[in-house]
Design a protein around this motif. Structure first.
Motif, PDB file in Angstrom:
ATOM      1  N   ARG A  28      18.356  -6.492  -8.505  1.00 54.09           N
ATOM      2  CA  ARG A  28      17.340  -5.729  -8.461  1.00 54.09           C
ATOM      3  C   ARG A  28      17.494  -4.179  -9.366  1.00 54.09           C
ATOM      4  O   ARG A  28      18.510  -3.887  -9.032  1.00 54.09           O
ATOM      5  CB  ARG A  28      16.652  -5.362  -7.134  1.00 54.09           C
ATOM      6  N   LYS A  29      16.490  -3.739  -9.663  1.00 53.02           N
ATOM      7  CA  LYS A  29      16.597  -2.319 -10.200  1.00 53.02           C
ATOM      8  C   LYS A  29      16.988  -1.240  -9.137  1.00 53.02           C
ATOM      9  O   LYS A  29      16.355  -1.311  -8.069  1.00 53.02           O
ATOM     10  CB  LYS A  29      15.261  -1.860 -10.972  1.00 53.02           C
ATOM     11  N   VAL A  69       7.627  -2.204   4.873  1.00 49.09           N
ATOM     12  CA  VAL A  69       7.381  -1.742   3.784  1.00 49.09           C
ATOM     13  C   VAL A  69       6.324  -0.481   4.051  1.00 49.09           C
ATOM     14  O   VAL A  69       6.073   0.359   3.344  1.00 49.09           O
ATOM     15  CB  VAL A  69       6.481  -2.735   3.130  1.00 49.09           C
ATOM     16  N   GLU A  70       5.199  -0.698   4.735  1.00 49.82           N
ATOM     17  CA  GLU A  70       4.162   0.269   5.367  1.00 49.82           C
ATOM     18  C   GLU A  70       5.119   1.674   5.932  1.00 49.82           C
ATOM     19  O   GLU A  70       4.591   2.791   5.666  1.00 49.82           O
ATOM     20  CB  GLU A  70       3.288  -0.243   6.591  1.00 49.82           C
ATOM     21  N   ARG A 103      12.967  -1.510  -0.936  1.00 45.59           N
ATOM     22  CA  ARG A 103      13.212  -1.231  -2.533  1.00 45.59           C
ATOM     23  C   ARG A 103      12.054  -1.407  -3.433  1.00 45.59           C
ATOM     24  O   ARG A 103      11.840  -0.756  -4.136  1.00 45.59           O
ATOM     25  CB  ARG A 103      14.386  -2.158  -3.034  1.00 45.59           C
ATOM     26  N   ASN A 104      11.296  -2.561  -3.063  1.00 44.66           N
ATOM     27  CA  ASN A 104      10.077  -3.037  -4.037  1.00 44.66           C
ATOM     28  C   ASN A 104       9.033  -2.024  -3.847  1.00 44.66           C
ATOM     29  O   ASN A 104       8.097  -1.926  -4.544  1.00 44.66           O
ATOM     30  CB  ASN A 104       9.737  -4.343  -3.712  1.00 44.66           C
ATOM     31  N   TYR A 128      20.239  -6.371  -3.395  1.00 42.51           N
ATOM     32  CA  TYR A 128      18.964  -6.118  -2.824  1.00 42.51           C
ATOM     33  C   TYR A 128      18.483  -4.737  -2.921  1.00 42.51           C
ATOM     34  O   TYR A 128      17.250  -4.366  -2.313  1.00 42.51           O
ATOM     35  CB  TYR A 128      19.048  -6.454  -1.367  1.00 42.51           C
ATOM     36  N   GLY A 129      18.956  -3.795  -3.753  1.00 40.58           N
ATOM     37  CA  GLY A 129      18.354  -2.689  -4.211  1.00 40.58           C
ATOM     38  C   GLY A 129      18.821  -1.447  -3.691  1.00 40.58           C
ATOM     39  O   GLY A 129      18.547  -0.322  -3.769  1.00 40.58           O
ATOM     40  N   ALA A 130      19.961  -1.435  -2.646  1.00 37.71           N
ATOM     41  CA  ALA A 130      20.483  -0.174  -2.215  1.00 37.71           C
ATOM     42  C   ALA A 130      20.988   0.784  -3.341  1.00 37.71           C
ATOM     43  O   ALA A 130      21.610   0.460  -4.576  1.00 37.71           O
ATOM     44  CB  ALA A 130      21.649  -0.361  -1.238  1.00 37.71           C
TER      45      ALA A 130
END
Length: 258
Positions: A28-29, A69-70, A103-104, A128-130
């Motif tokens: 992931r970015k 996410v929230e 991350r998303n 996973y985006g860390a």
């Protein structure tokens, strides 16, 4: 047997399964306009690393039903500068999927908070985006800390190297850590004492080292103690996870540097 010893025994089992089962699916970015180090060092206010933490060995369930996410979006909206995601499942009821979901949802630095003992955990955190990983001085011998530290940086990840006493602090400095977390919680007994940060911070006489105060930070008075000790960031978990008003709680913690 101490809390930390029990956790590490379980983590060894988890990592062995990970080595057998884990397959990378594409990264992931994770690139940020500014690193956590740069962001925190340039900030004029106390930097909050807001943590997503469902449970802990010492407090039991904190907020098990949280939507990561929230929660992350609220943290971002109300002024956190980074987010810590606990990915340990056995003791903290977190998951690496929590980190991926966060991350998303947000664009600033994410810390993978886990008991990292093997390179494969770093690979997974990256995928996973860390942006930042945690290494705990109490958990590993110096040579392994150094190897994992260098490995993380080879993957373009920053490292928050966590210490709790003078010996561990000296190890972190010798390794060359530029982000040092001072944990007020003793991982062997889980007792918390804010004076740990005050004592150890005095031993760091370099302006280029970013100090983070961790554990036991509940209110503005605690943040002021950390600021006067010389830290530029605080990691706050339980207080935010239990808050009924994140906007006010975060505003109370984000004090201006003198």
């Amino acid at each position: 047997m101490s809390f930390l010893s029990n956790i590490l025994i379980e983590k060894e089992k988890e990592v062995q399964l990970l080595k057998q089962q884990y397959q990378q699916h594409g990264r992931r970015k994770t690139e940020q306009e500014k690193s956590m180090y740069q962001t925190f060092m340039e900030s004029k206010t106390m930097n909050i690393i807001a943590e997503i933490k469902r449970a802990s060995p010492s407090k039991g369930e904190i907020n098990v039903g949280i939507n990561p996410v929230e929660q992350a979006q609220a943290y971002a909206k109300y002024g956190a500068k980074a987010i810590s995601v606990l990915t340990d499942s056995a003791f903290f009821k977190g998951s690496i999927e929590d980190l991926g979901a966060v991350r998303n949802a947000v664009d600033f630095p994410i810390l993978c908070k886990d008991f990292i003992i093997e390179e494969i955990q770093i690979d997974r955190a990256k995928e996973y985006g860390a942006n930042v990983i945690l290494l705990i001085a109490a958990a590993l011998p110096k040579h392994r800390l150094s190897e994992l530290y260098e490995y993380a940086y080879s993957k373009d990840l920053e490292v928050l190297l966590e210490v709790h006493n003078e010996t561990e602090l000296m190890i972190a400095l010798e390794i060359g850590a530029n982000i040092i977390g001072i944990n007020n919680r003793d991982l062997k007994t889980f007792t918390v004492d804010l004076s740990v940060t005050e004592r150890l911070a005095k031993l760091v006489d370099r302006d280029d080292i970013l100090l983070i105060g961790e554990s036991g930070i509940r209110n503005r008075e605690d943040v002021e103690r950390m600021m006067h000790a010389g830290v530029k960031g605080v990691l706050v978990g339980e207080t935010l996870m239990r808050s009924d008003n994140l906007k006010d709680t975060l505003a109370d913690l984000k004090i201006a540097f003198n």
